[in-house]
Design a protein around this motif. Structure first.
Motif, mmCIF file in Angstrom:
data_model
loop_
_atom_site.group_PDB
_atom_site.id
_atom_site.type_symbol
_atom_site.label_atom_id
_atom_site.label_comp_id
_atom_site.label_asym_id
_atom_site.label_seq_id
_atom_site.Cartn_x
_atom_site.Cartn_y
_atom_site.Cartn_z
ATOM 1 N N GLY A 131 55.279 22.266 -17.176
ATOM 2 C CA GLY A 131 56.548 21.991 -17.848
ATOM 3 C C GLY A 131 57.225 23.270 -18.285
ATOM 4 N N ARG A 132 57.820 23.217 -19.487
ATOM 5 C CA ARG A 132 58.559 24.378 -19.989
ATOM 6 C C ARG A 132 57.976 24.881 -21.315
ATOM 7 N N ASP A 133 57.329 23.972 -22.064
ATOM 8 C CA ASP A 133 56.859 24.340 -23.413
ATOM 9 C C ASP A 133 55.400 23.923 -23.617
ATOM 10 N N ILE A 134 54.656 23.822 -22.548
ATOM 11 C CA ILE A 134 53.285 23.294 -22.667
ATOM 12 C C ILE A 134 52.379 24.316 -23.380
ATOM 13 N N GLY A 135 52.472 25.584 -22.954
ATOM 14 C CA GLY A 135 51.626 26.607 -23.583
ATOM 15 C C GLY A 135 52.135 27.057 -24.944
ATOM 16 N N THR A 136 53.410 26.836 -25.215
ATOM 17 C CA THR A 136 53.967 27.306 -26.499
ATOM 18 C C THR A 136 53.954 26.226 -27.567
ATOM 19 N N VAL A 137 54.211 24.967 -27.187
ATOM 20 C CA VAL A 137 54.372 23.904 -28.191
ATOM 21 C C VAL A 137 53.340 22.779 -28.041
ATOM 22 N N VAL A 138 53.185 22.258 -26.829
ATOM 23 C CA VAL A 138 52.360 21.053 -26.652
ATOM 24 C C VAL A 138 50.877 21.376 -26.846
ATOM 25 N N ASN A 178 72.933 25.526 -9.504
ATOM 26 C CA ASN A 178 72.228 24.505 -10.280
ATOM 27 C C ASN A 178 70.977 25.093 -10.942
ATOM 28 N N LEU A 179 70.237 25.904 -10.208
ATOM 29 C CA LEU A 179 69.025 26.515 -10.776
ATOM 30 C C LEU A 179 69.393 27.430 -11.952
ATOM 31 N N ALA A 180 70.451 28.223 -11.760
ATOM 32 C CA ALA A 180 70.859 29.163 -12.808
ATOM 33 C C ALA A 180 71.291 28.396 -14.061
ATOM 34 N N GLN A 181 71.980 27.263 -13.850
ATOM 35 C CA GLN A 181 72.440 26.469 -14.994
ATOM 36 C C GLN A 181 71.246 25.868 -15.741
ATOM 37 N N ARG A 182 70.265 25.338 -14.975
ATOM 38 C CA ARG A 182 69.083 24.744 -15.615
ATOM 39 C C ARG A 182 68.257 25.802 -16.337
ATOM 40 N N ASP A 183 68.138 26.983 -15.737
ATOM 41 C CA ASP A 183 67.405 28.079 -16.403
ATOM 42 C C ASP A 183 68.050 28.369 -17.753
ATOM 43 N N HIS A 184 69.398 28.405 -17.727
ATOM 44 C CA HIS A 184 70.116 28.751 -18.950
ATOM 45 C C HIS A 184 69.901 27.680 -20.026
ATOM 46 N N ILE A 185 70.065 26.412 -19.661
ATOM 47 C CA ILE A 185 69.893 25.326 -20.640
ATOM 48 C C ILE A 185 68.450 25.320 -21.165
ATOM 49 N N ASP A 186 67.485 25.427 -20.254
ATOM 50 C CA ASP A 186 66.066 25.366 -20.660
ATOM 51 C C ASP A 186 65.676 26.535 -21.574
ATOM 52 N N SER A 187 66.228 27.720 -21.284
ATOM 53 C CA SER A 187 65.808 28.905 -22.055
ATOM 54 C C SER A 187 66.557 29.051 -23.372
ATOM 55 N N SER A 188 67.745 28.453 -23.471
ATOM 56 C CA SER A 188 68.540 28.721 -24.667
ATOM 57 C C SER A 188 68.534 27.574 -25.671
ATOM 58 N N ARG A 189 67.827 26.461 -25.385
ATOM 59 C CA ARG A 189 67.861 25.366 -26.360
ATOM 60 C C ARG A 189 67.078 25.776 -27.605
ATOM 61 N N GLU A 190 67.455 25.109 -28.707
ATOM 62 C CA GLU A 190 66.890 25.478 -30.014
ATOM 63 C C GLU A 190 65.419 25.077 -30.131
ATOM 64 N N VAL A 191 65.110 23.865 -29.644
ATOM 65 C CA VAL A 191 63.742 23.358 -29.798
ATOM 66 C C VAL A 191 62.983 23.459 -28.468
ATOM 67 N N GLY A 192 61.785 24.006 -28.532
ATOM 68 C CA GLY A 192 60.918 24.084 -27.338
ATOM 69 C C GLY A 192 61.553 24.805 -26.162
ATOM 70 N N PRO A 193 62.216 25.958 -26.403
ATOM 71 C CA PRO A 193 62.838 26.634 -25.253
ATOM 72 C C PRO A 193 61.789 27.155 -24.278
ATOM 73 N N LYS A 195 59.902 29.738 -22.644
ATOM 74 C CA LYS A 195 59.592 31.164 -22.819
ATOM 75 C C LYS A 195 58.106 31.373 -22.573
ATOM 76 N N GLN A 196 57.771 32.593 -22.222
ATOM 77 C CA GLN A 196 56.362 32.879 -21.912
ATOM 78 C C GLN A 196 55.577 32.994 -23.212
ATOM 79 N N ALA A 197 54.465 32.266 -23.315
ATOM 80 C CA ALA A 197 53.597 32.411 -24.488
ATOM 81 C C ALA A 197 52.976 33.804 -24.432
#
Ligand code: DC
Length: 238
Positions: A131-138, A178-193, A195-197
């Motif tokens: 996923g996107r936040d498995i190592g950082t949050v989940v 589309n990939l660039a847009q998803r990268d941006h949304i996924d990396s810049s959201r406030e909760v569970g962005p 990012k590399q743990a």
């Protein structure tokens, strides 16, 4: 063999899911696709005409009516996601759901609910979750954390080849955007962005083929499994 938890996070289209599936198969672990869970929530909102652009009371309340699980049937090569007991694997991959899932997964309440359901599914260990936040949050205590990346050109080329092999027409430029847009949304959201743990191993798949990616993650996993077994043995001796 000691069961560990393996968290694989990273950008869209760099081979996380296919690698995670194959690693789970080789280790005899469970594979959980956390992206499929956000897609299933999106499908539920879409079917029930819930306004997902805002985190409304209606959206928050509707989360109580969503139970996500996976069917681990004997004839299924990989677990299939279920929404309130019904398989939705094909529906969640449709373009109308792909188009809204990033927006749905921004909401705090949605993430809180999914993190809780992901912990329920993976709590026994012996799991590979991507996923996107498995190592950082989940699973911040996962024994192995991998963060996958690849150049956007390479990711777009792979996605195009995948769509073409299914006979779905697409343009390289559209895929890239589309990939660039998803990268941006996924990396810049406030909760569970995304990012590399700090303790994640970075794997750049730009110049790796599929087998090399899988071998690399399996090698790292086996080292962690051996470490856990040794720890347990020395604890039981003392
Ligand atoms: O992995 P995927 O492309 O199927 O994921 C679909 C969407 O879900 C993606 O846009 C980001 C979101 N997602 C997330 O926010 N957190 C996760 N752990 C997994 C996916």
């Amino acid at each position: 063999m000691k069961d560990i938890t393996i968290a694989i996070d990273g950008y869209a289209g760099c081979g996380k899911s296919s690698t995670a599936k194959e690693v789970a198969k080789k280790l005899g672990y469970l594979y959980i696709d956390s992206g499929a869970m956000y897609r299933a929530v999106s499908l539920h909102f879409w079917r029930h005409n819930i306004d997902f652009e805002n985190e409304s009371e209606e959206l928050i309340e509707e989360l109580e009516n969503i139970y996500i699980d996976f069917n681990f049937g004997r004839n299924k090569p990989f677990p299939v996601v279920t929404l309130n007991g019904v398989e939705v694997e094909d529906e969640i991959r449709k373009p109308e759901i792909s188009a809204i899932v990033s927006q749905v997964s921004v909401h705090k309440s949605v993430r809180r609910e999914m993190v809780s359901q992901q912990r329920r599914l993976g709590e026994a260990g012996g799991v590979v979750m991507d996923g996107r936040d498995i190592g950082t949050v989940v699973f911040p205590n996962a024994e192995l954390k991998v963060f996958m990346t690849a150049s956007i050109d390479k990711r777009a080329e792979r996605r195009l080849a995948e769509l073409q092999s299914k006979g779905i027409p697409a343009s390289l430029e559209d895929i890239k955007a589309n990939l660039a847009q998803r990268d941006h949304i996924d990396s810049s959201r406030e909760v569970g962005p995304l990012k590399q743990a700090p303790d994640a191993v970075l794997i750049d798949t730009t110049n790796l083929n599929f087998d090399e990616q899988v071998d690399l993650v399996c090698k790292l996993a086996k080292e962690k499994i051996a470490k856990k077994s040794n720890k347990k043995t020395s604890q039981s001796r003392s």
